[in-house]
Write an enzyme that holds these catalytic residues in place. Structure first.
Site, short mmCIF file in Angstrom:
data_model
loop_
_atom_site.label_atom_id
_atom_site.label_comp_id
_atom_site.label_asym_id
_atom_site.label_seq_id
_atom_site.Cartn_x
_atom_site.Cartn_y
_atom_site.Cartn_z
N SER A 243 2.48 13.22 8.06
CA SER A 243 4.62 13.26 8.38
C SER A 243 4.71 11.79 9.17
CB SER A 243 4.90 14.22 9.64
OG SER A 243 3.97 14.66 10.76
N GLY A 247 2.33 9.58 11.74
CA GLY A 247 1.91 8.77 12.30
C GLY A 247 1.90 7.72 12.33
N GLU A 264 0.76 6.83 5.09
CA GLU A 264 1.24 7.24 3.47
C GLU A 264 1.61 8.86 4.14
OE1 GLU A 264 1.84 6.02 1.16
OE2 GLU A 264 0.26 4.26 0.66
N CYS A 298 5.97 15.31 -0.71
CA CYS A 298 6.14 13.39 0.20
C CYS A 298 7.46 12.56 -0.94
CB CYS A 298 5.41 12.60 -0.07
SG CYS A 298 4.35 12.15 -0.93
P1 NAD Z 1 1.02 16.05 9.60
O1 NAD Z 1 1.68 14.75 9.98
O2 NAD Z 1 1.63 18.03 10.22
O3 NAD Z 1 -0.35 16.35 10.01
C1 NAD Z 1 -0.95 15.52 9.46
C2 NAD Z 1 -2.44 15.55 9.86
O4 NAD Z 1 -2.61 14.92 11.27
C3 NAD Z 1 -3.09 16.61 10.09
O5 NAD Z 1 -4.34 16.55 9.54
C4 NAD Z 1 -3.08 17.05 11.24
O6 NAD Z 1 -4.45 17.79 11.90
C5 NAD Z 1 -3.13 15.31 11.97
N1 NAD Z 1 -3.03 15.06 13.09
C6 NAD Z 1 -1.71 15.60 13.91
N2 NAD Z 1 -1.71 15.05 15.43
C7 NAD Z 1 -2.27 13.69 15.22
C8 NAD Z 1 -2.84 12.72 16.35
N3 NAD Z 1 -1.83 13.15 16.75
N4 NAD Z 1 -3.88 11.81 15.69
C9 NAD Z 1 -4.74 12.18 14.24
N5 NAD Z 1 -4.72 13.62 13.73
C10 NAD Z 1 -3.22 14.18 13.73
O7 NAD Z 1 1.47 16.55 8.45
P2 NAD Z 1 1.88 17.87 7.10
O8 NAD Z 1 2.70 18.70 7.57
O9 NAD Z 1 0.20 18.70 7.40
O10 NAD Z 1 2.33 17.30 5.89
C11 NAD Z 1 2.96 17.02 5.32
C12 NAD Z 1 3.82 15.42 5.57
O11 NAD Z 1 3.22 14.97 4.62
C13 NAD Z 1 5.37 15.80 4.93
O12 NAD Z 1 5.84 14.69 6.21
C14 NAD Z 1 5.09 14.73 3.72
O13 NAD Z 1 5.96 14.33 3.40
C15 NAD Z 1 3.44 13.76 3.92
N6 NAD Z 1 3.33 13.83 3.07
C16 NAD Z 1 3.37 12.29 2.40
C17 NAD Z 1 2.77 11.78 1.28
C18 NAD Z 1 2.45 10.40 1.09
O14 NAD Z 1 1.65 9.86 0.04
N7 NAD Z 1 3.31 8.91 1.03
C19 NAD Z 1 2.03 12.91 0.35
C20 NAD Z 1 1.92 14.04 0.59
C21 NAD Z 1 2.52 14.20 1.95
#
Ligand code: NAD
Length: 492
Positions: A243, A247, A264, A298
């Protein structure tokens, strides 16, 4: 590679074994906190896993650092062969990978087979071939202040922390380690704690492959471990998929070591229908695409911008398309929409719908089949009558919810398409390729499909700008993220 109904019957009861972490080519028992993993379709706990401790993350980074010294010095041919051996091993166990994905993500089997397993393998093979490429650029003579010659070659950045989201566990990981390995880097991979089983299985397969120990390490953990890994001084670059909110944190965490990031993130991608289009010919395809993986993609093209003259025809065609979005059991090959990942995410998605309806929005198209008793399902819905500023129009919903808006002329369509904080993808439905290209070239998006386009290809960049992130995955662009240019100049 194609799944038969007999194999589906055999695989649907597949109970994933909980594999250990993979550190320095060995299975390592995780010693961190413990949590449950659910099947989103049955709401059952399918596994209880433990995460890594910070000391185990240190070990993984140390292993990646040691492996880097040899991996980065191996020839492109040698690295390519080892990467192909991983692809061979993944191919040999593709059914297990598929079963793991369907059971822990809830992705319908037809989507998972194509978008995860086949695509993931194809992309890895492409990266394995790309590892052999000589990237040296010969600049030729330059004579200020004295005659010299220059080459630009590249060196790999080092140890990569690869952190992934939950929705496509196999190929999101592959985009990262495929490019990093091709560049000569080594990796510590941290999957989403909600869908860890596929990546743990991937770790086991990595151990069986010819990849040298420590080239890819798999750890597990939640946000605290993610934070620890992305801010670790032993890491040289962080590649993150998730997310935009997380990010932004990753960027801050990586800044502690002045490390570069690839981000991403999410999107709110426009799907423009230009005047003069034969809407009946693509309505089904269009609605099937934005709702793929229950809208948990995404690049879901869920912001539909339709020319006002076409609106009535568009809705009529959509009314025929919507009933084809079969909601239910992800193991049914006919199912198009499976469950959402967790009940809190389902509630969040339903919250967008309720708020939009309360604010004067209308449910223009809906599938109203009774939902299965178990599972975190949401029926697909097309919302309309909303201002472009509405939350449902501007924010990523990540569920089977699309919004439609009308526009008067093409300039307005382009303005609306670009009027978002994101910049990941877009699609233009156009009567001719020329008209589609004219619009495509004015869109602020990392990928623009025309008339449906195809799937993501391994040799083309994927990623976006704005809140969709920084940098690109896939293709030569994805590999360059893990290389530093080195100018070598000599006097003549
Ligand atoms: P998320 O951001 O909630 O979690 C992603 C990862 O980050 C998880 O492994 C989580 O444990 C980790 N995380 C959480 N807090 C953290 C921190 N402070 N430091 C480091 N790591 C941390 O995302 P999600 O719900 O798993 O995935 C959905 C999101 O991903 C959507 O917004 C989607 O659009 C995006 N996404 C983007 C792409 C792309 O290629 N652009 C592809 C797939 C998904």
């Amino acid at each position: 590679m194609s799944i038969s109904s007999e194999r589906i019957a055999a695989l649907r009861d597949y109970v994933p074994e909980v594999r250990e972490l993979t550190i320095d080519g060995k299975p390592v028992k995780p010693a961190g906190e413990t949590w449950d993993v659910y099947n989103p379709a049955t709401e059952e706990v399918i596994a209880t896993v433990s995460g890594a401790t910070k000391e185990q993350v240190d070990e993984a980074i140390r292993a990646a650092r040691t492996a880097f010294d040899t991996w980065s010095k191996m020839s492109g041919e040698e690295r390519s062969a080892a990467m192909h051996s991983l692809a061979d091993r993944l191919e040999a166990r593709w059914e297990e990978l598929l079963a793991s994905i369907v059971n822990e993500v809830g992705t319908p089997v037809s989507t998972a087979e194509f978008l995860q397993v086949k695509m993931g393998l194809g992309h890895l093979r492409w990266f394995a071939d790309a590892a052999k490429k000589d990237r040296t650029v010969h600049l030729g003579p330059y004579d200020v202040p004295v005659p010299t010659m220059s080459d630009v070659d590249h060196y790999p950045v080092g140890v990569v922390a690869a952190i992934t989201g939950y929705n496509y566990p196999l190929n999101l990981a592959g985009f990262k380690y495929g490019a990093a390995l091709a560049a000569g880097c080594t990796v510590v991979l941290l999957p989403s704690p909600r869908t860890p089983l596929t990546t743990l299985l991937l770790g086991e397969i990595i151990r069986e492959s010819d990849l040298p120990d420590g080239v890819i390490n798999v750890v597990l953990g939640g946000a605290d471990i993610g934070q620890y890994l992305s801010s670790h001084p032993g890491v040289d670059k962080v590649s993150f998929t998730g997310s935009d909110a997380v990010g932004a944190k990753i960027m801050e965490q990586a800044a502690a070591n002045l490390n570069d990031v690839v981000l991403e993130l999410g999107g709110k991608s426009a799907n423009i229908v230009l005047p003069g289009c034969d809407v009946e010919s693509f309505a089904v395809d269009m609605h099937m695409r934005w709702s793929r993986n229950s809208g948990q993609g995404c690049a879901a093209l869920a912001r539909l911008l339709v020319h006002e003259d076409l609106f009535d025809r568009f809705m009529k065609a959509g009314a025929e398309a919507f009933p084809k979005m079969k909601v239910g059991d992800p193991w049914d090959p006919e199912t198009h929409i499976g469950p959402l990942i967790r009940p809190d995410h389902r509630d969040r998605v339903n919250g967008f719908i309720t708020e939009a309806l309360e604010q004067g929005g209308k449910a223009l198209l809906q599938v109203e089949t009774p939902l299965p008793e178990k599972g975190w399902y949401v029926n697909p819905i097309l919302l309309g009558n909303l201002p472009h500023s509405a939350r449902a129009v501007q924010q990523e919903i990540f569920g089977p919810v699309a919004v439609v808006l009308t526009y008067k002329d093409v300039d307005e369509a382009i303005r609306l398409a670009n009027d978002t904080a994101y910049g990941l993808a877009a699609n233009v439905w156009a009567p001719t390729l020329e008209e589609g290209r004219r619009v495509a070239e004015q869109l602020r998006a990392g990928t623009v499909w025309i008339n449906g386009g195809g799937a993501m290809r391994p040799d083309a960049p994927f990623g976006g700008s704005g809140r969709s992130g920084i940098g690109r995955e896939l293709g030569e662009w994805g590999i360059q993220e893990f290389l530093e240019p080195r100018h070598i100049q000599w006097a003549l």
